[in-house]
Enzyme design. Sequence first.
Site, PDB file in Angstrom:
ATOM      1  N   HIS A 125       0.821  -1.260  -0.011  1.00  0.00           N
ATOM      2  CA  HIS A 125       0.041  -0.193  -0.011  1.00  0.00           C
ATOM      3  C   HIS A 125       0.873   1.227  -0.099  1.00  0.00           C
ATOM      4  O   HIS A 125       1.887   1.161   0.633  1.00  0.00           O
ATOM      5  CB  HIS A 125      -0.908  -0.118   1.293  1.00  0.00           C
ATOM      6  N   ASP A 202       3.041  -4.482   8.008  1.00  0.00           N
ATOM      7  CA  ASP A 202       1.927  -3.697   7.950  1.00  0.00           C
ATOM      8  C   ASP A 202       0.894  -5.044   7.890  1.00  0.00           C
ATOM      9  O   ASP A 202       0.696  -5.574   7.019  1.00  0.00           O
ATOM     10  CB  ASP A 202       1.977  -2.860   6.409  1.00  0.00           C
ATOM     11  N   GLN A 205      -4.287  -5.428   6.737  1.00  0.00           N
ATOM     12  CA  GLN A 205      -5.342  -6.231   6.061  1.00  0.00           C
ATOM     13  C   GLN A 205      -5.300  -7.534   6.760  1.00  0.00           C
ATOM     14  O   GLN A 205      -6.224  -8.376   6.467  1.00  0.00           O
ATOM     15  CB  GLN A 205      -4.952  -6.487   4.572  1.00  0.00           C
ATOM     16  N   LYS A 228     -10.556  -1.216  10.160  1.00  0.00           N
ATOM     17  CA  LYS A 228     -10.557  -2.482   9.381  1.00  0.00           C
ATOM     18  C   LYS A 228     -10.882  -3.638  10.123  1.00  0.00           C
ATOM     19  O   LYS A 228     -10.954  -4.997   9.586  1.00  0.00           O
ATOM     20  CB  LYS A 228      -9.060  -2.636   8.511  1.00  0.00           C
ATOM     21  N   CYS A 366      -4.710   2.430  -3.768  1.00  0.00           N
ATOM     22  CA  CYS A 366      -3.206   2.942  -3.000  1.00  0.00           C
ATOM     23  C   CYS A 366      -2.406   1.911  -3.283  1.00  0.00           C
ATOM     24  O   CYS A 366      -1.568   1.810  -2.542  1.00  0.00           O
ATOM     25  CB  CYS A 366      -3.582   3.187  -1.658  1.00  0.00           C
TER      26      CYS A 366
HETATM   27  C1  LIG Z   1      -2.315  -2.977   3.630  1.00  0.00           C
HETATM   28  C2  LIG Z   1      -2.635  -1.512   4.101  1.00  0.00           C
HETATM   29  N1  LIG Z   1      -1.687  -0.793   4.485  1.00  0.00           N
HETATM   30  C3  LIG Z   1      -1.840   0.430   4.879  1.00  0.00           C
HETATM   31  C4  LIG Z   1      -3.297   0.985   5.179  1.00  0.00           C
HETATM   32  C5  LIG Z   1      -3.595   2.316   5.635  1.00  0.00           C
HETATM   33  O1  LIG Z   1      -4.286   2.131   6.777  1.00  0.00           O
HETATM   34  P1  LIG Z   1      -5.001   3.608   7.156  1.00  0.00           P
HETATM   35  O2  LIG Z   1      -5.512   4.371   6.206  1.00  0.00           O
HETATM   36  O3  LIG Z   1      -6.009   2.964   8.180  1.00  0.00           O
HETATM   37  O4  LIG Z   1      -3.856   4.222   7.772  1.00  0.00           O
HETATM   38  C6  LIG Z   1      -4.092   0.229   4.193  1.00  0.00           C
HETATM   39  C7  LIG Z   1      -5.526   0.804   3.924  1.00  0.00           C
HETATM   40  O5  LIG Z   1      -6.079   0.336   3.285  1.00  0.00           O
HETATM   41  C8  LIG Z   1      -3.917  -0.999   3.735  1.00  0.00           C
HETATM   42  O6  LIG Z   1      -4.731  -1.768   2.991  1.00  0.00           O
END
Ligand SMILES: Cc1ncc(COP(=O)(O)O)c(C=O)c1O
Length: 408
Positions: A125, A202, A205, A228, A366
């Site tokens: 992301h 990270d 997900q 999420k 993203c």
């Molecule tokens: C794999 C991953 N990392 C990071 C993020 C960013 O999360 P947040 O917008 O809650 O900071 C997302 C959000 O879709 C994501 O799917």
Amino acid sequence: MIETKLNIETIRKDFPILSRKVNGYPLVYLDNAATSQTPKQVIDVIVDYYSRYNANIHRGIHSLSQEATDAFENSRSTIQKHLNAKYPHEVIFTSGTTHSINIVANGFSSILKKGDEILVSAMEHHSNIVPWQMLCERTGAILKVIPMNHQGELLLSSFEVLLSSRTKLVVCNHVSNALGTINPIKQIIDLSHQFGAAILIDGAQAAPHLTVDIQELEADFYTLSGHKICGPTGIGVLYGKEAWLNKLPPYQGGGEMISEVTFEKTTYADLPHKFEAGTPNIAGGIALGAAIDYINGFGLHYIAAYEHELLSYATKKLSAIEGLEIYGQASEKTSVISFNIKGIHPYDIGSILDKLGIAVRTGHHCAQPIMDYYNISGTIRASFCFYNTLDEVDRLVEGVLKAKSMLS
Ligand SMILES: Cc1ncc(COP(=O)(O)O)c(C=O)c1O
């Protein structure tokens, strides 16, 4: 019919939003990878906080402040236990994964030197790419990419070749938001450590679908986002190993993160407060603990098994549509399906699905480097949660067929 220990009909009643209509149709919510829905048990916790004990935490002698502090800190302990972290103070409340990653990226500014290397996976992301690029600009470190194959799996052999004594940090998601791939993070963590590199996972997900045992994984940093995992927006977690969190400088300065302040010098508070400057999202923090309790009430293994069945069913049904291509066919996947129909823009399909009350995501999610890899501008992404049903998958498939016939 899916055999499951979960009572999906009862579970669905916990989510008020699932009974609403959109454009005249009962809502089919399949955008869970972007934001999951919130059960009334969690909504009630937020209402209760604002109705009964809304107060600032950690500073007040009065009862409301004590109650709020206790609830906030209890939630921290809930999250610690859920992740099996060693100490509660290794759990830092943040506004979400993006914030969590930026804390670490900022902290490494004083650690990395010119020529040091950061390895990032090809399926990240943007929030796990851009902060590292900014860090490289500040320090002269170099960002290198761990490649993936067409199935949407990371090439571990290439990863091993990239690792060297120059590697100071490896960053990788546990689960890809665009493809659903579950990465072999234990292997990635172990390999990184063999080369003395720190590793950030990270988990945005993964947290809603998979059991995470942080001590077994031995990740140095792990992140998640409340929205999420059936919690509210604006709250998330940075887990960090105690030694790393002590080593990193604070991200923001302000109230609550200090031990003593004079105009000559300020000393910082102990963990976790060093990283929690200012008034935090108190209601969000408390509600995140409630969301985790809610999910644990069912058991993540039952949730994962049910969602896997939804994924298999949807994959089979969608694959049968002529001209439909699914991106990401890794052997280990969560319940995410990214797809396109030949010759039709994903946005057009998403718009027709919305008219039918079906919420999916369209675009690059993203994760533009993944789209570049497949040479596409975006996909339609359906992502399932444990409150979704086979009937809803059928409605998605019917909707896609209808959109296809209208747009071809
Ligand atoms: C794999 C991953 N990392 C990071 C993020 C960013 O999360 P947040 O917008 O809650 O900071 C997302 C959000 O879709 C994501 O799917």
